[in-house]
Design a protein around this motif. Sequence first.
Motif: not given
Length: 230
Positions: A130, A147, A167, A178
């Motif tokens: 991501l 998220v 991420f 996150t």
Amino acid sequence: MTPDTHPRFFGRRKSRPLKPRQQRLLEELLPHLSLRAVAEDALGDPVRLFDPPPRRLVLEIGFGGGEHLAARAAAHPDWGFIGAEPFVNGVAKLLSAIDEQGLRNIRVWDEDARLLLPKLGDATLDAVWLLYPDPWPKKRHHKRRFVNPENLAQLHRLLKPGGEFLFASDIADYVRWTLAQVRAHGGFEWLAERPADWRTPPAGWPGTRYEAKAIREGRIPTYLTFRKRG
Ligand SMILES: C[S@@+](CC[C@H](N)C(=O)[O-])C[C@H]1O[C@@H](n2cnc3c(N)ncnc32)[C@H](O)[C@@H]1O
């Protein structure tokens, strides 16, 4: 709440008119690569989407123009990649790269990733990427961030034990968010031991288009790698 009733994470799905070549690739190449028309049982066992079966299977969520995805697919021809992106111009760009480079190991979900996740089988993915998700900086929009507990639960279900969730973001508040969300989930281990681990991109990193812009504008990327426990 079902994915269909979720607030949208993205704005316009198409921003610029497509070039004739891009239009042709959407009409002629995308139907061969898109997972939208694939039977549910094949999505449940997604290695079956590739021939030969890939050594590793990776999902990239929100690939933008697909620059990172195409570079990774070229570097790892024996891996399989699923890219999810609802933005038509981005999908068309990825298709151009696939066509020009003759890439055979990418499948495309040209829609909201949240509609794909529930269709994929448990413990089928080696990694989920991501990269620079839309930051939604205003507090009242934080609930739109990708998220969140529901999506993290899906990613955790989809990863194999030991599989990795990567991420990246240039927005410090989204990084903190996150870390807090992943900690609250409890099923992932953050692999960083020292600051260099979150300041340095993973090995073989080709960069992303959004990342290059962020760096040009003076923002600093952070890379968080989490491993699924168990
Ligand atoms: C800031 S851009 C980053 C694009 C790319 N990863 C990069 O680094 O260049 C975020 C991307 O996520 C996509 N996106 C947003 N919500 C999404 C969702 N629910 N499913 C899939 N893609 C999504 C957007 O369309 C956009 O292309």
